[in-house]
Write a protein that holds these residues in place. Structure first.
Motif, mmCIF file in Angstrom:
data_model
loop_
_atom_site.group_PDB
_atom_site.id
_atom_site.type_symbol
_atom_site.label_atom_id
_atom_site.label_comp_id
_atom_site.label_asym_id
_atom_site.label_seq_id
_atom_site.Cartn_x
_atom_site.Cartn_y
_atom_site.Cartn_z
ATOM 1 N N GLY A 1 43.065 17.234 35.480
ATOM 2 C CA GLY A 1 41.787 17.720 34.981
ATOM 3 C C GLY A 1 41.875 18.948 34.116
ATOM 4 O O GLY A 1 40.875 19.387 33.532
ATOM 5 N N GLY A 2 43.058 19.534 33.985
ATOM 6 C CA GLY A 2 43.222 20.720 33.149
ATOM 7 C C GLY A 2 43.400 20.365 31.683
ATOM 8 O O GLY A 2 43.587 19.202 31.325
ATOM 9 N N LYS A 3 43.348 21.383 30.837
ATOM 10 C CA LYS A 3 43.458 21.163 29.391
ATOM 11 C C LYS A 3 44.904 21.100 28.910
ATOM 12 O O LYS A 3 45.148 20.964 27.700
ATOM 13 N N GLY A 4 45.845 21.229 29.821
ATOM 14 C CA GLY A 4 47.252 21.058 29.454
ATOM 15 C C GLY A 4 47.873 22.248 28.762
ATOM 16 O O GLY A 4 48.931 22.106 28.134
ATOM 17 N N ARG A 5 47.242 23.405 28.883
ATOM 18 C CA ARG A 5 47.771 24.602 28.218
ATOM 19 C C ARG A 5 48.885 25.229 29.062
ATOM 20 O O ARG A 5 48.848 25.221 30.283
ATOM 21 N N GLU A 6 49.866 25.809 28.379
ATOM 22 C CA GLU A 6 50.907 26.586 29.041
ATOM 23 C C GLU A 6 50.634 28.055 28.770
ATOM 24 O O GLU A 6 50.692 28.496 27.621
ATOM 25 N N PHE A 7 50.330 28.800 29.798
ATOM 26 C CA PHE A 7 49.984 30.212 29.631
ATOM 27 C C PHE A 7 50.325 30.961 30.912
ATOM 28 O O PHE A 7 50.606 30.358 31.951
ATOM 29 N N LEU A 8 50.294 32.280 30.830
ATOM 30 C CA LEU A 8 50.588 33.136 31.973
ATOM 31 C C LEU A 8 49.380 34.000 32.293
ATOM 32 O O LEU A 8 48.603 34.359 31.401
ATOM 33 N N ILE A 9 49.273 34.356 33.571
ATOM 34 C CA ILE A 9 48.212 35.264 34.005
ATOM 35 C C ILE A 9 48.865 36.544 34.515
ATOM 36 O O ILE A 9 49.749 36.507 35.378
ATOM 37 N N GLU A 10 48.414 37.648 33.956
ATOM 38 C CA GLU A 10 48.942 38.965 34.309
ATOM 39 C C GLU A 10 47.861 39.778 35.003
ATOM 40 O O GLU A 10 46.715 39.802 34.555
ATOM 41 N N SER A 11 48.221 40.439 36.080
ATOM 42 C CA SER A 11 47.316 41.366 36.758
ATOM 43 C C SER A 11 47.758 42.777 36.448
ATOM 44 O O SER A 11 48.948 43.116 36.565
ATOM 45 N N SER A 12 46.824 43.629 36.043
ATOM 46 C CA SER A 12 47.169 45.003 35.677
ATOM 47 C C SER A 12 46.055 45.943 36.106
ATOM 48 O O SER A 12 44.951 45.524 36.442
ATOM 49 N N GLY A 13 46.387 47.241 36.070
ATOM 50 C CA GLY A 13 45.392 48.257 36.391
ATOM 51 C C GLY A 13 45.442 48.685 37.843
ATOM 52 O O GLY A 13 44.992 47.954 38.720
ATOM 53 N N GLY A 14 46.030 49.844 38.107
ATOM 54 C CA GLY A 14 46.044 50.386 39.466
ATOM 55 C C GLY A 14 46.957 49.667 40.429
ATOM 56 O O GLY A 14 46.730 49.697 41.644
ATOM 57 N N VAL A 15 48.004 49.020 39.916
ATOM 58 C CA VAL A 15 48.947 48.334 40.796
ATOM 59 C C VAL A 15 49.910 49.375 41.366
ATOM 60 O O VAL A 15 50.743 49.935 40.646
ATOM 61 N N VAL A 16 49.801 49.653 42.656
ATOM 62 C CA VAL A 16 50.646 50.635 43.328
ATOM 63 C C VAL A 16 51.373 49.966 44.489
ATOM 64 O O VAL A 16 51.045 48.836 44.886
ATOM 65 N N GLU A 17 52.368 50.678 45.033
ATOM 66 C CA GLU A 17 53.217 50.071 46.066
ATOM 67 C C GLU A 17 52.414 49.626 47.280
ATOM 68 O O GLU A 17 52.598 48.514 47.780
#
Length: 301
Positions: A247-263
């Motif tokens: 059901g997806g559009k067949g795209r190849e992509f990445l998802i990045e999470s950012s902002g305030g990423v701490v240990e």
């Protein structure tokens, strides 16, 4: 049997000019202390007084090579130096005056590079312990004039250095979008200029912005300052709608999470649909590894 690659082979031809600049900053005029110690050959021990990951070896070697000294390492780069004891890490040999010329330049570099490698290793180990297979990446929020060393330390510590400069990848953030008028227009303009070989990353504040970016041809969508259920739900929906699954559009992509990423909050950001966690916590306000260089006393005749 495979061996780890020598990261020093990544360094560009221009990297040694940084060392000239460091020396020019530290000894811009007369070396007053050098008058006292003279040119007699001496040995100095490099001590690690706090534990951590040893990083910055090629820079340290070149710093002392510039002043006609040699370095014999007792631990390899990437070694985990013990926290519960003072550890002799290397022996530096050369004229006393030259040893002291290189001392502070070498120690400052080694302390920071090793500190970055140490916290990078902690982030990487923590992420892997959860079973997550994505990438922890450093950011471009580096110390001016010291980026190469800091990015090198990240790699020794086992994290991705992300982009090294504005030319490495197209990253369009909120200011780019606001100044240009739209995500779609900004992506189309960049793609015409950047061609097929550069990835385009778009900073997004919502699912709708990420969807627009992917429709316009973005390679990576950066879900900025999203946390918890909002982050995981949006990432999952993007993979379902645009990915290669049923059901997806067949795209190849990445998802990045950012902002305030701490240990402390790292594991809360990890999820099956998150490919990259980018953070400045591995190189900003990092605790350095404490090193000292001590010339050995002369033996009394």
């Amino acid at each position: 049997m495979s061996t780890s690659p020598n990261l020093a082979h990544l360094l560009p031809p221009s990297w040694k000019t940084d060392i000239d600049r460091w020396y020019a900053e530290d000894t811009p005029s007369f070396d007053w202390g050098g008058l006292v110690v003279g040119e007699e050959e001496q040995e100095a021990f490099l001590w690690a007084k706090s534990g951590g990951i040893l990083a910055g070896v090629p820079f340290f070697n070149e710093i002392f090579k510039r002043v006609d000294c040699t370095v014999e390492w007792l631990y390899p780069e990437g070694a985990d130096l013990p926290y519960d004891s003072k550890t002799k890490v290397a022996i530096v040999r050369g004229p006393a005056r030259q040893l002291l010329l290189g001392e502070r330049v070498g120690l400052n570099m080694l302390a920071r590079c090793s500190g970055i490698a140490t916290i990078s290793k902690r982030f990487s180990t923590l992420a892997r312990s959860s079973g997550w297979q994505g990438k922890i990446a450093g950011t471009r929020k580096t110390t001016p004039g010291f980026r190469l060393v800091e990015k090198y330390g990240m790699m020794v510590g086992g994290v991705d250095p992300h982009r090294h400069d504005l030319s490495s990848m197209v990253m369009l953030k909120d200011n780019h979008i606001w100044a240009s008028g739209s995500i779609t227009g900004a992506i189309r303009t960049c793609r015409r200029a950047a061609g097929f070989s550069l990835l385009i990353t778009i900073e997004c504040q919502s699912y709708e912005e990420a969807a627009e970016a992917l429709d316009a041809g973005a390679n990576i969508v950066m879900l900025d300052n999203m946390v918890g259920e909002e982050l995981q739900a949006n990432a999952k929906k993007l993979k379902e709608v645009y990915g290669k699954g049923p059901g997806g559009k067949g795209r190849e992509f990445l998802i990045e999470s950012s902002g305030g990423v701490v240990e402390d909050g790292l594991l809360a950001r990890i999820g099956p649909d998150i490919d990259i966690l980018s953070t400045s916590a591995i190189h900003q306000s990092v605790q350095h590894v404490d090193f000292s260089l001590k010339i050995q006393p002369r033996k009394k005749s």
